[in-house]
Enzyme design. Structure first.
Site, PDB file in Angstrom:
ATOM      1  CB  SER A 168      -0.917   0.011   1.225  1.00  0.00           C
ATOM      2  OG  SER A 168      -1.712  -1.144   1.245  1.00  0.00           O
TER       3      SER A 168
HETATM    4  N1  SAM Z   1      -0.069  -5.154   4.151  1.00  0.00           N
HETATM    5  C1  SAM Z   1       0.644  -5.432   2.925  1.00  0.00           C
HETATM    6  C2  SAM Z   1       2.005  -4.805   2.868  1.00  0.00           C
HETATM    7  O1  SAM Z   1       2.382  -4.061   3.773  1.00  0.00           O
HETATM    8  O2  SAM Z   1       2.720  -5.103   1.906  1.00  0.00           O
HETATM    9  C3  SAM Z   1      -0.130  -5.055   1.698  1.00  0.00           C
HETATM   10  C4  SAM Z   1      -1.269  -5.965   1.466  1.00  0.00           C
HETATM   11  S1  SAM Z   1      -1.954  -6.032  -0.152  1.00  0.00           S
HETATM   12  C5  SAM Z   1      -2.680  -4.447  -0.368  1.00  0.00           C
HETATM   13  C6  SAM Z   1      -3.319  -7.121   0.225  1.00  0.00           C
HETATM   14  C7  SAM Z   1      -2.914  -8.550   0.503  1.00  0.00           C
HETATM   15  O3  SAM Z   1      -4.051  -9.279   0.978  1.00  0.00           O
HETATM   16  C8  SAM Z   1      -2.416  -9.294  -0.726  1.00  0.00           C
HETATM   17  O4  SAM Z   1      -1.129  -9.768  -0.489  1.00  0.00           O
HETATM   18  C9  SAM Z   1      -3.426 -10.432  -0.887  1.00  0.00           C
HETATM   19  O5  SAM Z   1      -2.859 -11.613  -1.390  1.00  0.00           O
HETATM   20  C10 SAM Z   1      -3.931 -10.607   0.523  1.00  0.00           C
HETATM   21  N2  SAM Z   1      -5.229 -11.269   0.675  1.00  0.00           N
HETATM   22  C11 SAM Z   1      -6.346 -11.144  -0.089  1.00  0.00           C
HETATM   23  N3  SAM Z   1      -7.324 -11.927   0.402  1.00  0.00           N
HETATM   24  C12 SAM Z   1      -6.825 -12.558   1.498  1.00  0.00           C
HETATM   25  C13 SAM Z   1      -7.355 -13.503   2.433  1.00  0.00           C
HETATM   26  N4  SAM Z   1      -8.609 -13.970   2.363  1.00  0.00           N
HETATM   27  N5  SAM Z   1      -6.553 -13.937   3.439  1.00  0.00           N
HETATM   28  C14 SAM Z   1      -5.266 -13.475   3.535  1.00  0.00           C
HETATM   29  N6  SAM Z   1      -4.719 -12.599   2.683  1.00  0.00           N
HETATM   30  C15 SAM Z   1      -5.488 -12.147   1.674  1.00  0.00           C
END
Ligand code: SAM
Length: 243
Positions: A78
């Site tokens: 993000s």
């Molecule tokens: N917090 C992260 C960082 O600092 O890099 C950024 C996160 S990114 C915007 C969103 C993440 O949520 C992705 O890596 C995606 O694979 C994960 N995601 C989506 N659905 C999910 C789920 N049901 N359980 C766990 N992770 C999930």
């Protein structure tokens, strides 16, 4: 010659690193002047965690541009201002337990660890647990956290975070839960795994645009507040979006 080459390379690395430190400080100053960053513990955490070490090599020189960046597998880390908004709203304190859904690069998990546990690790106090559904990103996040010294304060767990962390939910409720992906609603399992007086932060909306919702849990009821508009990649899972 080999020695001189090494010295040159070392010098170059030091220069690059100093440059990142300067860029990090400039970004933090900008976020403070926009009144996005306000709390000293959040500012200190942003100063301490090197974002460039959570970024893919090809995007590293953009580490301190205030924008999301690709981390592979169609996912992103993000934008710093969005991370700062979330950290400010979470009202983190030393000793609190945090559950994050969407570890991605591990960057936001490291920042939260820096606030809830600046020194030693204890699985039951001041620990960050972060769930990720994409196996490749589990390794990416773990490597990044290891290189930056956060691996004992953050646990990266594989699974569907819309279910929370069922393996531990019987013995453990979380003081703070943060979802870093767009959800159709606040997942019910996450509500259940939140401690009394706990805060949960979730971007709620469709897969294009969302509102960041902050919910605080009291004895009998939950209180909801809209923080801002945002755009996150979708939360994919049983109680999220199903594709
Ligand atoms: N917090 C992260 C960082 O600092 O890099 C950024 C996160 S990114 C915007 C969103 C993440 O949520 C992705 O890596 C995606 O694979 C994960 N995601 C989506 N659905 C999910 C789920 N049901 N359980 C766990 N992770 C999930």
């Amino acid at each position: 010659h080999a020695l001189r080459g090494d010295l040159l390379l070392n010098g170059l690395e030091t220069m690059l690193e100093e440059n990142f430190v300067k860029q990090r400080q400039a970004l933090i100053r900008s976020l403070i002047s926009q009144r996005i960053l306000r709390s000293s513990n959040v500012i200190r955490a942003m100063e301490a965690v090197p974002r460039e070490k959570f970024i893919l090599e090809e995007y590293r020189r953009s580490a301190y541009i205030d924008t999301p960046l690709p981390i592979g597998e169609g996912q992103t880390v993000s934008a710093p201002h969005m991370v700062a908004i979330m950290l400010e709203e979470l009202d983190l304190k030393k000793g609190l337990n945090v559950l994050e859904i969407g570890a991605g690069s591990g960057y936001s998990a490291a920042l939260m660890a820096e606030i809830v546990e600046p020194t030693v690790s204890d699985l039951n106090k001041g620990h960050v647990t972060s769930i990720e559904r994409v196996p490749e990103l589990i390794n990416f996040a773990r490597d990044n956290l290891k290189r930056t010294g956060y691996s004992d304060r953050v646990s990266i767990v594989f699974g569907d975070g819309t279910l929370g962390y069922p393996e531990r939910s019987k013995e453990m409720l979380y003081d703070r839960i943060v979802v870093t992906a767009a959800a159709p609603h606040i997942p019910v399992y996450l509500r259940a795994q939140l401690n009394k007086n706990g805060i949960i932060l979730v971007p709620v909306g469709d897969t294009f645009m969302q509102t960041l919702i902050k919910a605080t849990k009291y004895e009998e009821k939950m209180e909801f507040r809209e923080v801002c508009n945002c755009m996150f990649v979708p939360l994919i899972g049983e109680d999220g979006f199903r594709f």
